[in-house]
Motif scaffolding. Structure first.
Motif, PDB file in Angstrom:
ATOM      1  N   UNK A  60      14.252  79.578   0.173  1.00 41.88           N
ATOM      2  CA  UNK A  60      12.853  79.913  -0.068  1.00 41.88           C
ATOM      3  C   UNK A  60      11.986  79.572   1.127  1.00 41.88           C
ATOM      4  N   UNK A  61      10.851  80.251   1.221  1.00 42.78           N
ATOM      5  CA  UNK A  61       9.905  79.981   2.303  1.00 42.78           C
ATOM      6  C   UNK A  61       9.014  78.827   1.904  1.00 42.78           C
ATOM      7  N   UNK A  62       8.956  77.835   2.734  1.00 43.30           N
ATOM      8  CA  UNK A  62       8.144  76.662   2.434  1.00 43.30           C
ATOM      9  C   UNK A  62       6.690  76.930   2.738  1.00 43.30           C
ATOM     10  N   UNK A  63       5.795  76.445   1.863  1.00 41.84           N
ATOM     11  CA  UNK A  63       4.366  76.584   2.104  1.00 41.84           C
ATOM     12  C   UNK A  63       3.763  75.274   2.564  1.00 41.84           C
ATOM     13  N   UNK A  64       4.587  74.336   2.994  1.00 39.92           N
ATOM     14  CA  UNK A  64       4.092  73.074   3.512  1.00 39.92           C
ATOM     15  C   UNK A  64       4.434  72.953   4.972  1.00 39.92           C
ATOM     16  N   UNK A  65       3.825  71.989   5.626  1.00 33.16           N
ATOM     17  CA  UNK A  65       4.040  71.774   7.047  1.00 33.16           C
ATOM     18  C   UNK A  65       4.460  70.337   7.274  1.00 33.16           C
ATOM     19  N   UNK A  66       5.515  70.138   8.069  1.00 32.64           N
ATOM     20  CA  UNK A  66       5.922  68.795   8.442  1.00 32.64           C
ATOM     21  C   UNK A  66       5.148  68.372   9.675  1.00 32.64           C
ATOM     22  N   UNK A  67       4.608  67.185   9.662  1.00 32.80           N
ATOM     23  CA  UNK A  67       3.693  66.727  10.698  1.00 32.80           C
ATOM     24  C   UNK A  67       4.373  65.727  11.614  1.00 32.80           C
ATOM     25  N   UNK A  68       4.161  65.845  12.905  1.00 25.49           N
ATOM     26  CA  UNK A  68       4.721  64.899  13.864  1.00 25.49           C
ATOM     27  C   UNK A  68       3.859  63.649  13.941  1.00 25.49           C
ATOM     28  N   UNK A  69       4.479  62.556  14.380  1.00 28.37           N
ATOM     29  CA  UNK A  69       3.765  61.282  14.433  1.00 28.37           C
ATOM     30  C   UNK A  69       2.660  61.298  15.481  1.00 28.37           C
ATOM     31  N   UNK A  70       2.677  62.277  16.390  1.00 22.57           N
ATOM     32  CA  UNK A  70       1.644  62.337  17.427  1.00 22.57           C
ATOM     33  C   UNK A  70       0.277  62.648  16.849  1.00 22.57           C
ATOM     34  N   UNK A  71       0.220  63.114  15.607  1.00 24.31           N
ATOM     35  CA  UNK A  71      -1.058  63.459  15.000  1.00 24.31           C
ATOM     36  C   UNK A  71      -1.659  62.288  14.227  1.00 24.31           C
ATOM     37  N   UNK A  72      -1.091  61.123  14.372  1.00 23.54           N
ATOM     38  CA  UNK A  72      -1.590  59.959  13.634  1.00 23.54           C
ATOM     39  C   UNK A  72      -2.874  59.397  14.224  1.00 23.54           C
ATOM     40  N   UNK A  73      -3.454  60.102  15.215  1.00 20.97           N
ATOM     41  CA  UNK A  73      -4.717  59.641  15.805  1.00 20.97           C
ATOM     42  C   UNK A  73      -5.866  59.735  14.814  1.00 20.97           C
ATOM     43  N   UNK A  74      -5.674  60.472  13.712  1.00 28.94           N
ATOM     44  CA  UNK A  74      -6.712  60.570  12.685  1.00 28.94           C
ATOM     45  C   UNK A  74      -6.761  59.342  11.795  1.00 28.94           C
ATOM     46  N   UNK A  75      -5.928  58.360  12.111  1.00 25.80           N
ATOM     47  CA  UNK A  75      -5.874  57.111  11.359  1.00 25.80           C
ATOM     48  C   UNK A  75      -6.591  56.026  12.157  1.00 25.80           C
ATOM     49  N   UNK A  76      -7.615  55.416  11.541  1.00 21.85           N
ATOM     50  CA  UNK A  76      -8.372  54.355  12.206  1.00 21.85           C
ATOM     51  C   UNK A  76      -8.218  53.059  11.423  1.00 21.85           C
ATOM     52  N   UNK A  77      -7.596  52.067  12.046  1.00 27.34           N
ATOM     53  CA  UNK A  77      -7.407  50.766  11.411  1.00 27.34           C
ATOM     54  C   UNK A  77      -8.565  49.847  11.775  1.00 27.34           C
ATOM     55  N   UNK A 196       0.277  54.762   8.990  1.00 22.83           N
ATOM     56  CA  UNK A 196      -0.859  55.507   9.522  1.00 22.83           C
ATOM     57  C   UNK A 196      -0.507  56.936   9.883  1.00 22.83           C
ATOM     58  N   UNK A 197       0.426  57.531   9.140  1.00 25.89           N
ATOM     59  CA  UNK A 197       0.927  58.864   9.455  1.00 25.89           C
ATOM     60  C   UNK A 197       0.718  59.830   8.299  1.00 25.89           C
TER      61      UNK A 197
END
Length: 416
Positions: A60-77, A196-197
């Motif tokens: 089946x065709x997936x309607x989700x996206x797997x995200x790389x850890x490089x996009x974790x910049x949207x996490x602010x601790x 944070x991912x």
């Protein structure tokens, strides 16, 4: 009414302008593998998955996206999500699981914590059941915040800015530090808070307004959105394994029954001349409605909640009351009992049951928290909390005398 239009308008959001809920008197990753082996259709715990089903799922065709850890910049601790900075007394209470708690029937009345940080309305809040010192909040400012409520240092532990539009709902998974959120960017997003991912993105062709994990299987969750589509997603396969479609208005809420075999949906009927389909009880596995004429009054119902023990559920009505129904056929409305005196006034105001099911709490358009006796439906206490509408109420999952609340003005208050 102008407050609602202003808060829901968002110049950065290219989707259609969300409309406010109104009453009508004419109608009304985690890195794979995350959980056990995948299943392409609703497989409740203990069910067998055939080789043919698994093969069908993989093709089946997936309607989700797997995200790389490089996009974790949207996490602010900005603080800590650990218990290390919490007073020992609080930690001991959290560890005790409130067994034999002397204040089981006490009513929250003292302000315990003020949590400020959101710049616009807070739509939803949710306590973590596995890390009960943490509270998540979803805001119209596109942000999800994690609060370490009793921390001696910074109470705002971290900010999650993975959504690029307003966030409508947020839910903790029952497995670890995983958090699910959804919103006006037409996505639901699974986040590993500890790392944070962002680990998975579930994309739809509609604004996603509500999400709900299955009570017995946290790899399954429901989503409902602006086009009236309800989907059951399996995190293990990255796919929507069931679709529940019935030409509905915008989905306002979904709620599983306590056995997890049925769920209840509420949809917007304000633009229609009939109230049929306002509340529908669905069979989860067969994808069919068991009843679509549960509530025939011409009001929208922005919130549905199942009682933790009894075979009933309640619906917050734009008629300024909470109605109560049976969760067994024919899903009858109790015409002799309702929870009144608070206001809804078109706001998507939520309600919730206490741990023991003996109290029902509701937000109100007047900024107050209303606490009702479940059996008698009488008002036990009114707490004036905010200057603007109180949007959501969340009883703590361990401490029975603690309740969190959030407001249209962006503030969050915790009472005990």
């Amino acid at each position: 009414m102008e407050l609602l239009r202003n808060a829901y308008s968002n110049s950065s959001d290219e989707e259609e302008e969300p409309k406010r809920l109104k009453s009508s008197h004419t109608s009304s990753y985690p890195p794979k593998p995350y959980l056990p082996s995948p299943s392409p259709s609703l497989i409740l715990p203990g069910s067998y998955v055939s080789k043919r089903q698994r093969a069908s799922s993989s093709s089946s065709i997936s309607t989700t996206t797997t995200i790389s850890s490089s996009q974790s910049s949207s996490f602010t601790l900005s603080g800590s999500i650990s218990e290390a900075d919490i007073p020992h007394k609080i930690v001991a209470l959290l560890k005790s699981k409130a067994k034999g708690h002397q204040n089981l029937n006490s009513i929250p009345d003292k302000l315990s914590a003020t949590l400020s940080g959101h710049t616009r309305a807070v739509n939803a809040i949710h306590w973590s059941s596995t890390h009960a010192h943490l509270l998540a909040s979803a805001g119209m400012d596109n942000a999800v915040f994690i609060w370490n409520v009793w921390s001696n240092d910074k109470k705002k532990a971290c900010a999650l800015n993975f959504h690029n539009a307003a966030v409508k709902d947020v839910k903790w998974s029952q497995q670890g530090h995983f958090l699910l959120s959804c919103g006006y960017d037409c996505t639901s997003r699974l986040i590993d808070v500890e790392k944070g991912m962002e680990t998975q993105v579930f994309r739809e062709d509609q604004i996603v307004g509500v999400i709900k994990f299955h009570p017995d299987n946290s790899s399954l969750f429901l989503s409902g959105g602006s086009k009236g589509h309800i989907k059951l997603w399996d995190i293990r396969t990255d796919k929507a394994v069931h679709n529940y479609n019935r030409n509905l208005g915008s989905i306002l809420d979904v709620e599983f029954t306590t056995n997890g075999k049925q769920f209840i949906s509420s949809s917007d009927v304000s633009g229609s001349n009939i109230s049929e389909n306002s509340i529908i009880v669905w069979d989860v596995s067969r994808q069919v409605p068991l009843s679509n004429q549960v509530y025939v009054e011409a009001y929208t119902c922005p919130c549905i909640r199942s009682h933790p023990f009894d075979p009933v559920f309640v619906a917050q009505s734009n008629g300024n009351y909470v109605a109560i129904f049976s969760t067994t056929p024919p899903y009858r409305l109790n015409k002799y009992k309702r929870y009144e005196n608070h206001g809804v006034s078109g706001f998507p105001i939520k309600c919730n049951f206490s741990l023991d099911g003996k109290k029902l709490a509701s937000g109100s358009s007047d900024g107050s928290i209303y606490l009702y006796d479940y059996q008698s439906s009488k008002v036990l206490k009114k707490i004036k909390a905010f200057n603007q509408a109180c949007m959501d109420i969340a009883f703590h999952p361990v401490l029975p005398n603690v309740i969190a609340s959030c407001s249209w003005d962006g503030n969050i208050l915790v009472f005990e």
